[in-house]
Write a protein that holds these residues in place. Structure first.
Motif, PDB file in Angstrom:
ATOM      1  N   LEU A 409     -17.292  -2.274  92.772  1.00 63.17           N
ATOM      2  CA  LEU A 409     -17.840  -2.682  91.484  1.00 63.17           C
ATOM      3  C   LEU A 409     -18.888  -3.770  91.644  1.00 63.17           C
ATOM      4  O   LEU A 409     -18.741  -4.667  92.483  1.00 63.17           O
ATOM      5  CB  LEU A 409     -16.727  -3.203  90.566  1.00 63.17           C
ATOM      6  CG  LEU A 409     -15.531  -2.266  90.316  1.00 63.17           C
ATOM      7  CD1 LEU A 409     -14.437  -3.011  89.550  1.00 63.17           C
ATOM      8  CD2 LEU A 409     -15.968  -1.027  89.559  1.00 63.17           C
ATOM      9  N   ALA A 410     -19.923  -3.673  90.827  1.00 61.01           N
ATOM     10  CA  ALA A 410     -20.912  -4.742  90.704  1.00 61.01           C
ATOM     11  C   ALA A 410     -20.795  -5.300  89.294  1.00 61.01           C
ATOM     12  O   ALA A 410     -21.023  -4.577  88.319  1.00 61.01           O
ATOM     13  CB  ALA A 410     -22.311  -4.205  90.949  1.00 61.01           C
ATOM     14  N   ILE A 411     -20.403  -6.565  89.194  1.00 54.91           N
ATOM     15  CA  ILE A 411     -20.258  -7.224  87.896  1.00 54.91           C
ATOM     16  C   ILE A 411     -21.493  -8.088  87.707  1.00 54.91           C
ATOM     17  O   ILE A 411     -21.668  -9.099  88.401  1.00 54.91           O
ATOM     18  CB  ILE A 411     -18.973  -8.068  87.847  1.00 54.91           C
ATOM     19  CG1 ILE A 411     -17.758  -7.204  88.188  1.00 54.91           C
ATOM     20  CG2 ILE A 411     -18.798  -8.713  86.479  1.00 54.91           C
ATOM     21  CD1 ILE A 411     -16.459  -7.987  88.322  1.00 54.91           C
ATOM     22  N   VAL A 412     -22.368  -7.682  86.780  1.00 51.15           N
ATOM     23  CA  VAL A 412     -23.680  -8.304  86.689  1.00 51.15           C
ATOM     24  C   VAL A 412     -23.869  -9.015  85.351  1.00 51.15           C
ATOM     25  O   VAL A 412     -23.272  -8.653  84.337  1.00 51.15           O
ATOM     26  CB  VAL A 412     -24.809  -7.272  86.899  1.00 51.15           C
ATOM     27  CG1 VAL A 412     -24.591  -6.483  88.172  1.00 51.15           C
ATOM     28  CG2 VAL A 412     -24.923  -6.326  85.722  1.00 51.15           C
ATOM     29  N   ASP A 413     -24.716 -10.013  85.393  1.00 50.10           N
ATOM     30  CA  ASP A 413     -25.028 -10.813  84.208  1.00 50.10           C
ATOM     31  C   ASP A 413     -26.412 -10.414  83.704  1.00 50.10           C
ATOM     32  O   ASP A 413     -27.424 -10.691  84.349  1.00 50.10           O
ATOM     33  CB  ASP A 413     -24.993 -12.303  84.562  1.00 50.10           C
ATOM     34  CG  ASP A 413     -25.126 -13.199  83.354  1.00 50.10           C
ATOM     35  OD1 ASP A 413     -25.459 -12.702  82.266  1.00 50.10           O
ATOM     36  OD2 ASP A 413     -24.882 -14.421  83.502  1.00 50.10           O
ATOM     37  N   MET A 414     -26.435  -9.772  82.541  1.00 51.93           N
ATOM     38  CA  MET A 414     -27.699  -9.326  81.968  1.00 51.93           C
ATOM     39  C   MET A 414     -28.378 -10.410  81.133  1.00 51.93           C
ATOM     40  O   MET A 414     -29.428 -10.163  80.527  1.00 51.93           O
ATOM     41  CB  MET A 414     -27.485  -8.071  81.123  1.00 51.93           C
ATOM     42  CG  MET A 414     -27.088  -6.844  81.936  1.00 51.93           C
ATOM     43  SD  MET A 414     -28.366  -6.345  83.134  1.00 51.93           S
ATOM     44  CE  MET A 414     -29.660  -5.783  82.030  1.00 51.93           C
ATOM     45  N   HIS A 415     -27.799 -11.596  81.117  1.00 46.07           N
ATOM     46  CA  HIS A 415     -28.349 -12.683  80.308  1.00 46.07           C
ATOM     47  C   HIS A 415     -28.971 -13.789  81.159  1.00 46.07           C
ATOM     48  O   HIS A 415     -29.594 -14.699  80.615  1.00 46.07           O
ATOM     49  CB  HIS A 415     -27.258 -13.275  79.410  1.00 46.07           C
ATOM     50  CG  HIS A 415     -26.589 -12.247  78.541  1.00 46.07           C
ATOM     51  ND1 HIS A 415     -27.214 -11.649  77.476  1.00 46.07           N
ATOM     52  CD2 HIS A 415     -25.350 -11.695  78.613  1.00 46.07           C
ATOM     53  CE1 HIS A 415     -26.390 -10.788  76.912  1.00 46.07           C
ATOM     54  NE2 HIS A 415     -25.266 -10.790  77.584  1.00 46.07           N
ATOM     55  N   ALA A 416     -28.806 -13.699  82.473  1.00 48.87           N
ATOM     56  CA  ALA A 416     -29.353 -14.724  83.366  1.00 48.87           C
ATOM     57  C   ALA A 416     -30.508 -14.147  84.170  1.00 48.87           C
ATOM     58  O   ALA A 416     -30.425 -13.028  84.687  1.00 48.87           O
ATOM     59  CB  ALA A 416     -28.267 -15.235  84.303  1.00 48.87           C
ATOM     60  N   THR A 417     -31.578 -14.897  84.281  1.00 47.95           N
ATOM     61  CA  THR A 417     -32.763 -14.484  85.027  1.00 47.95           C
ATOM     62  C   THR A 417     -33.003 -15.458  86.174  1.00 47.95           C
ATOM     63  O   THR A 417     -32.939 -16.669  85.982  1.00 47.95           O
ATOM     64  CB  THR A 417     -33.994 -14.449  84.109  1.00 47.95           C
ATOM     65  OG1 THR A 417     -33.757 -13.513  83.050  1.00 47.95           O
ATOM     66  CG2 THR A 417     -35.235 -14.028  84.879  1.00 47.95           C
TER      67      THR A 417
END
Length: 472
Positions: A409-417
């Motif tokens: 699994l890849a748990i990613v943050d779509m709110h951080a750049t």
């Protein structure tokens, strides 16, 4: 029921559908349940995060410029930073890699031994038969090692290879021509017909036509009007891809060999491959595009550190490749990762070695640029994980968040750049052509078979990657 690990409250990408709010229950490294209100001995809080299946980077090079073991240690850590949990690396005998030739029955165990215990991702290999003896080994390699894909480099047949010297010495083989490719196709196709259960055995093709490259390189270097990556592209123009695809297509049709055209870099290459595929729907033809050909053009990045084969192309070519992705014409996206230092890029454009790393950008780049262009999350999952897993026999263990699959699994943050830096990519490579790109979708945690192997940009624990025999 309690599980070993529960990934709780994330937006989970299940199949090709858009993500749904769910918990994932994991026991013994395998996904056992997808639902709500699950309990476990360890709970990973994924609220506000996107949970994707670990990516399968199907075009990779371990040990091309350094030892296989060194690359396995550092470069698979880099892959984890991009949410990649399985890599399929190309290997051939000859110069680079182990710098020797001989039977794969003897050499490939050495390759596996160099990788085992050092890789942080799971790993498999594609093999390139460089002489007739190795072609004869194809059935044994499939049966003994679970190899399902082989490779032919069309531009290796008979030229100087842009400065590396005699081609025969480089390959450590004598006859390497279209006849050799046809014999590989015949062997692969025959084996596929013999096997049961729909198991796919295939040939990967690096399609560039060497006799034309010779002429165009001579002209570009003599003229001297172009420089940087634009000069390199003009020396190996899209026409060389187009003609090579035509040659390979004729032989694939004659032999009924399943093929994939690798790293299509230009509008001409993509259209030529599509024309062949549409005209021969009875054949198994799949198309691959790399991250760097989607992200870079010689108009926006001219530095020779971006030298790669096939070359970085024009902005118009980059847009054409993206259009192909958006239309659904491209089967998967990969990195063609090859750890290459600044020292390897010294000298002029023609002397610099080709290749660079990019595996750590798999999900971050696709999630950033893909979603900006309207690409659904489910389609990104297909491109990065599901389709390459299917093509190379890694299903049902890899390629999807599904009950019975490995809990990769890849748990990613779509709110951080975050901006791309060489340090963030965790590679031993001391530069990156992607420097400064602002990307979202970086993994905050990556799991391999239910265990956290990357957290907040740093590897966790000892390497635990396993060799993957093709099964699906």
């Amino acid at each position: 029921m309690s599980f070993d690990v529960v990934v709780a409250g994330g937006e989970v990408a299940v199949g090709s559908a858009e993500p749904v709010l769910a918990d994932i229950g994991i026991t013994d490294g395998v996904i056992r349940s997808i639902g709500a209100g699950l309990s476990g001995e360890e709970v990973i809080d994924a609220r506000g995060l996107l949970v994707l299946p670990g990516a399968v980077d199907a075009h990779y090079h371990l040990g091309i410029y350094r030892s296989i073991g060194e690359d396995a240690e550092s470069e698979t850590a880099s892959s984890l930073a991009g949410g990649v949990t399985s890599v399929i690396s190309y290997f051939r005998t000859g110069s680079h890699y182990l710098n020797k030739s001989g039977p794969y029955a003897e050499i490939f165990p050495e390759v596996l031994e160099a990788t085992r215990g050092r890789a942080r991702t799971d790993f498999a290999y594609h093999l390139a038969p460089m002489d007739r003896t190795q072609v004869e080994e194809i059935p044994e390699l499939v049966e003994r090692f679970g190899i399902r894909s082989f490779k032919y480099y069309m531009f290796y047949k008979g030229i100087d290879l842009a400065g590396v010297g005699d081609a025969n010495a480089y390959r450590m083989s004598d006859t390497y021509d279209l006849g050799h490719m046809m014999e590989i196709m015949e062997a692969v196709a025959a084996l596929g017909r013999e096997r049961v259960g729909g198991e796919r055995v295939s040939l990967s093709i690096h399609a560039e036509q060497p006799e034309l490259i010779r002429v165009f390189m001579e002209r570009v270097r003599s003229d001297g009007a172009l420089s940087g990556l634009e000069a390199y592209s003009a020396g190996r123009p899209p026409l060389t891809e187009r003609l090579a695809i035509g040659e390979a297509g004729v032989l694939a049709e004659a032999t009924s060999c399943p093929i994939q055209f690798l790293h299509l870099s230009s509008a001409q290459a993509l259209e030529s491959a599509l024309e062949f595929k549409r005209a021969h729907r009875e054949l198994d033809v799949r198309l691959e595009v790399t991250l760097h050909h989607l992200a870079l053009s010689y108009e926006t990045y001219a530095d020779q550190r971006g030298k790669v084969n096939p070359p970085i192309r024009s902005e118009a070519d980059r847009e054409a490749l993206w259009e192909g992705v958006l239309r659904g014409d491209v089967d998967w996206v990969c990195s063609d990762h090859a750890c290459c230092s600044e020292a390897h890029k010294e000298g002029d454009m023609w002397a610099a070695l080709p290749g660079f790393g990019g595996s750590a950008l798999m999900y971050p780049y696709l999630l950033t640029e893909g979603t900006r262009r309207g690409l659904p999350i489910g389609r990104i999952v297909e491109l990065a994980s599901t389709n390459p897993a299917r093509a190379f026999g890694l299903v049902p263990s890899k390629g999807a968040i599904a009950i019975g699959a490995d809990a990769d699994l890849a748990i990613v943050d779509m709110h951080a750049t975050h901006p791309v830096t060489a340090e963030r990519l965790l590679s031993a490579q001391d530069f990156t052509p992607f420097e400064g790109m602002d990307l979202t979708g970086w993994p905050v945690q990556t799991l391999l078979r239910g265990r956290v192997v990357l957290r907040e940009g740093a590897p966790v624990g000892a390497p635990r990657g396993r060799y993957l025999r093709a099964t699906g």
